[in-house]
Every structure is written in structure tokens, then in C-alpha cells.
Design an enzyme around this catalytic site. Structure first.
Site, PDB file in Angstrom:
ATOM      1  CG  ASP A   7      -2.114   0.863   1.127  1.00 38.57           C
ATOM      2  OD1 ASP A   7      -2.431   1.275   0.007  1.00 38.57           O
ATOM      3  OD2 ASP A   7      -2.750   1.129   2.158  1.00 38.57           O
ATOM      4  CD  GLU A  19      -9.536   5.232  -4.086  1.00 39.87           C
ATOM      5  OE1 GLU A  19     -10.505   5.510  -3.364  1.00 39.87           O
ATOM      6  OE2 GLU A  19      -8.541   4.641  -3.655  1.00 39.87           O
ATOM      7  CE  LYS A  45      -8.029   1.304  -3.114  1.00 38.99           C
ATOM      8  NZ  LYS A  45      -6.771   1.787  -2.520  1.00 38.99           N
ATOM      9  CB  THR A  54     -11.639   0.640  -1.923  1.00 36.72           C
ATOM     10  OG1 THR A  54     -10.877   0.901  -0.762  1.00 36.72           O
ATOM     11  CG2 THR A  54     -12.242   1.938  -2.441  1.00 36.72           C
ATOM     12  CG  PHE A 103     -10.740  -0.008   4.567  1.00 34.39           C
ATOM     13  CD1 PHE A 103     -10.593  -0.716   3.378  1.00 34.39           C
ATOM     14  CD2 PHE A 103     -10.373   1.319   4.580  1.00 34.39           C
ATOM     15  CE1 PHE A 103     -10.085  -0.107   2.233  1.00 34.39           C
ATOM     16  CE2 PHE A 103      -9.858   1.941   3.448  1.00 34.39           C
ATOM     17  CZ  PHE A 103      -9.708   1.224   2.280  1.00 34.39           C
TER      18      PHE A 103
END
Length: 318
Positions: free
Chosen positions: A16, A95, A131, A155, A177
Site C-alpha cells: 500500500d 482509484e 478502484k 474499496t 478495511f
């Protein structure tokens, strides 16, 4: 073997980060990015040439200032993604603008544009994950994009309803998450001592994992957003784990043994899937989970803030 090497035996490791030196150090299969990480690398002076290329691209296309900023931002994230792909064997998650999280048509249009920009750099779409926030609109967008051979990473997964809807729409990958779920419960119920066994973020992924494997869903589960090394180790065996450089450094400097914790169901049930959630049912179930409602909206807001900061930077540069 260090713990990172051991963990790679059980789960695919994803970094990440947008930092090339970190990516080369940890040698992940895949990399995930977001507006916050892109902004961080740009503010540190990384990717200056890629930034300049994006600005020239936008100026060449022309149009008003707003149009140029949008084109520069899109080109920049593709430039960075293409550069990262030179150092990894797998996938890059790029994203989409979080402000489009509730707009099906505009998200599809943006995804197609991002893929086109990648393909103009000779990057096959099979190496790209678009994303998208896991709103109902985002999930349905991913369902349509898959028909065009564009895979997505959904996500900001906080509720089981989101995970169910993604599997039912045959989304390629989801990112629950862990850390942000833990944060919410730790803030709302600070009197509870959360160990790995009762960590609500870890429990959320285990529930999704067991459900997917039991029903033969092919959607990949990628644990994300960790606050403690124990959360990562408790999910050894999850399909993928996307980990920040901070925790990767801890893993690489530790030789203690680790054990696989997640295993596919030994006796999965038949191929008959549960009845799909309707849009109404999805919203009803998701909105019963106060944590998920608050964290999803917060996540979209925070990504939006960093997207706007990035655009302000591009505005000044243009």
C-alpha cells in the site's frame, strides 16, 4: 525466513504505497494506490517527470482550466501506475475520483478513460484494477465494467451487505478495511480491550472469507487498513493482504514463526447461491450497520479531500 517471507506462503502480499524504493525493497505481487498516497509522493518531490508529462498532456489537449486539471490528474495517476508496474509482476489498483462514488454513468466513463490512457502506454487492461468505493452504484459499475474485461477493486468495505453485493455482482476483488472498523469500535467502546480474538475488523474479514468460500464465490478478498501487526498475522491465509511499509518493515525484521489462520471451508455447500440482494435490501442491511454507514461516508469524504488537494497542486502548476 523472516515473517514477510513466511506470510507470502499463505497470502499474496500487496504494498500500500506509491514509493518505488519501498516497492523494490518488499517485492510485492501487486500495489494499491489512492489519492492520499499519490498526493504524498508528489509533495515529497517523487515522480516530478511524470507530473510534468501529465501537465504537458493536459495543456496539449487544451480546454478550460477545469478540464485541463481533470486531464492532468487522470494522466498523472496513470503515469504513476505505469511506472510502478515496471517493478511488480502483478496488478496496480488505480482509484477513481471519490466524488463519483454515487454516479454510475460518470464512474463508468472515468474507468474507460483510465483504461484507455493505460493502453496508450502499452499496458494491458488485465494488469489494472479500477478502484471504486463500494456504494451500490460503485458495485453495479464494477459489474458492468467486468463485461468489458475491466476488473475492479471495490474499496471501503465495512458491512457484510457490501461484501455480499460485491460477490453477487462477481466483482473481481474487495478491500475490507480492518483498521478503520477497529478504530470505530475502539472510539465508541473504549472500555473494551480488543484482542485479536474479538477484534471487530478481523472478525469482519473472517466472516466474509468463510461466507465466500462456503458458497464458492470467486471474488478475491484483500484485507486492508491495519493498525496492529497482530491483525495482519491473524489473517494469514486471506487471499491477499495490502500492507503499509511501516508494518512490512516490522515483518521483514522479525523471524518468529507464523501460522496460517484462514482456510477454505473443508465441506463447501452446493453451488446453489443465496438469493441476490436487491438494491432496497442492500441499503436496508447496510444502513442497519451504523459503523459501516459512518465509515463509508467518512472514507469517501477523506479521499475527496485529498483528490481536491491534488487538483489544487495541479491548478497551480498549470
Amino acid at each position: 525466513m523472516n515473517q514477510l517471507e513466511k506470510l507470502k506462503q499463505f497470502s499474496t502480499i500487496v504494498v500500500d504505497s506509491g514509493n518505488i524504493e519501498e516497492i523494490k525493497k518488499f517485492q510485492p505481487q501487486d500495489v494499491t494506490t489512492n489519492p492520499s498516497l499519490i498526493l504524498k509522493t508528489i509533495n515529497c518531490g517523487s515522480y516530478q517527470k511524470l507530473l510534468e508529462n501529465a501537465l504537458e498532456f493536459a495543456k496539449k489537449i487544451g480546454g478550460d482550466k477545469r478540464y485541463q486539471i481533470t486531464n492532468a490528474a487522470d494522466k498523472l495517476i496513470v503515469n504513476i501506475g505505469s511506472h510502478i508496474l515496471e517493478y511488480i509482476p502483478g496488478l496496480i489498483s488505480t482509484e477513481i475520483d471519490a466524488r463519483l462514488s454515487f454516479d454510475y454513468e460518470k464512474t463508468i466513463k472515468k474507468a474507460r478513460k483510465i483504461i484507455k490512457l493505460y493502453e496508450e502506454q502499452n499496458i494491458n487492461r488485465s494488469r489494472i484494477l479500477i478502484k471504486i468505493a463500494a456504494t451500490w452504484e460503485g458495485i453495479k459499475t464494477a459489474e458492468q465494467l467486468k463485461k468489458e474485461k475491466i476488473n475492479c477493486n471495490l474499496t471501503l468495505i465495512f458491512s457484510f451487505a457490501q461484501a455480499r453485493a460485491c460477490a453477487e455482482s462477481e466483482v473481481f476483488l474487495i478491500s475490507p478495511f480492518v483498521g478503520r472498523i477497529y478504530d470505530w469500535y475502539n472510539q465508541k467502546k473504549p472500555f473494551i480491550q480488543y484482542s485479536v480474538d474479538n477484534d471487530p475488523g478481523v472478525k469482519s474479514i473472517k466472516k466474509i472469507y468463510d461466507y465466500y468460500k462456503k458458497h464458492h464465490y470467486q471474488t478475491v478478498i484483500m484485507g486492508a487498513s491495519f493498525r496492529k501487526i497482530e491483525q495482519i498475522l491473524a489473517l494469514a491465509g486471506c487471499d491477499k493482504l495490502t500492507i503499509s511499509p511501516f508494518f512490512l518493515n516490522i515483518l521483514i525484521n522479525n523471524n518468529q514463526d507464523i501460522q496460517q489462520k484462514l482456510f477454505p471451508t473443508i465441506n463447501p455447500i452446493s453451488n446453489i447461491k443465496p438469493i441476490f440482494l436487491s438494491e432496497t435490501e442492500f441499503h436496508h442491511k447496510h444502513n442497519k450497520d451504523i459503523m459501516a454507514v459512518e465509515k463509508l461516508s467518512e472514507g469517501i469524504r477523506l479521499f475527496t479531500i485529498d483528490q481536491e488537494k491534488l487538483e489544487m497542486l495541479l491548478d497551480k502548476a498549470l
